[in-house]
Design a protein around this motif. Structure first.
Motif, PDB file in Angstrom:
ATOM      1  N   PHE A   1       0.867  -1.170   0.000  1.00 42.56           N
ATOM      2  CA  PHE A   1       0.000   0.000   0.000  1.00 42.56           C
ATOM      3  C   PHE A   1       0.907   1.224   0.000  1.00 42.56           C
ATOM      4  CE2 PHE A   1      -4.328  -1.579   0.988  1.00 42.56           C
ATOM      5  CZ  PHE A   1      -4.027  -2.923   1.158  1.00 42.56           C
TER       6      PHE A   1
ATOM      7  N   TRP B   1       1.630  -5.070   9.291  1.00 48.19           N
ATOM      8  CA  TRP B   1       2.101  -3.933   8.505  1.00 48.19           C
ATOM      9  C   TRP B   1       3.553  -3.623   8.833  1.00 48.19           C
ATOM     10  CZ3 TRP B   1      -0.908  -1.433   4.899  1.00 48.19           C
ATOM     11  CH2 TRP B   1      -2.264  -1.811   4.858  1.00 48.19           C
TER      12      TRP B   1
ATOM     13  N   ALA C   1      -7.309  -2.547   2.975  1.00 48.49           N
ATOM     14  CA  ALA C   1      -6.364  -2.530   4.086  1.00 48.49           C
ATOM     15  C   ALA C   1      -6.860  -3.349   5.271  1.00 48.49           C
ATOM     16  CB  ALA C   1      -6.089  -1.090   4.514  1.00 48.49           C
TER      17      ALA C   1
END
Length: 126
Positions: free
Chosen positions: A34, A116, A110
């Motif tokens: 992302f 992450w 997401a």
């Protein structure tokens, strides 16, 4: 808890290329990227499932970016070509722990990702 570490960002001129790498500390099902530009929301770039042909790209990068995975070493790469200033952003590696290749799920949100990375800066100068 799986940790993700990104490498490979930097400064490049428009039309140039960069390759991002991300290493996961454990097994994951989907790994992707992302990005978030200043003043904008985080957006999906690309993702690839561990099994099958599940590979996804944002329309804005399709044909310029290529995602690939090294499954045995828990790594994902993002080859970025023909970069333009609109690609300037903080790029995040993301991973989903579990998945089902038969489910038909498209991993572009997401909220579908469990882990992450810290993010790595990509800056494209004009």
């Amino acid at each position: 808890q799986v940790q993700l570490v990104e490498t490979g960002g930097g400064l490049v001129q428009a039309g140039g290329s960069l390759r991002l790498s991300c290493t996961a500390s454990g097994r994951t099902y989907v790994m992707g990227w992302f990005r978030q530009a200043p003043g904008k929301e985080r957006e999906f770039v690309a993702a690839k499932e561990q099994i099958g042909a599940g590979t996804y790209y944002a329309h804005s990068v399709k044909g310029r970016f290529t995602i690939s995975r090294d499954i045995p070493n828990n790594m994902v790469y993002l080859e970025m070509n023909n970069l333009n200033p609109e690609d300037t952003a903080l790029y995040y590696c993301a991973a989903a722990r579990d998945g089902n290749p038969a489910s038909g799920t498209v991993y572009i949100q997401a909220a579908q990702y469990d882990y992450w990375g810290q993010g790595i800066q990509v800056t494209v100068s004009s």
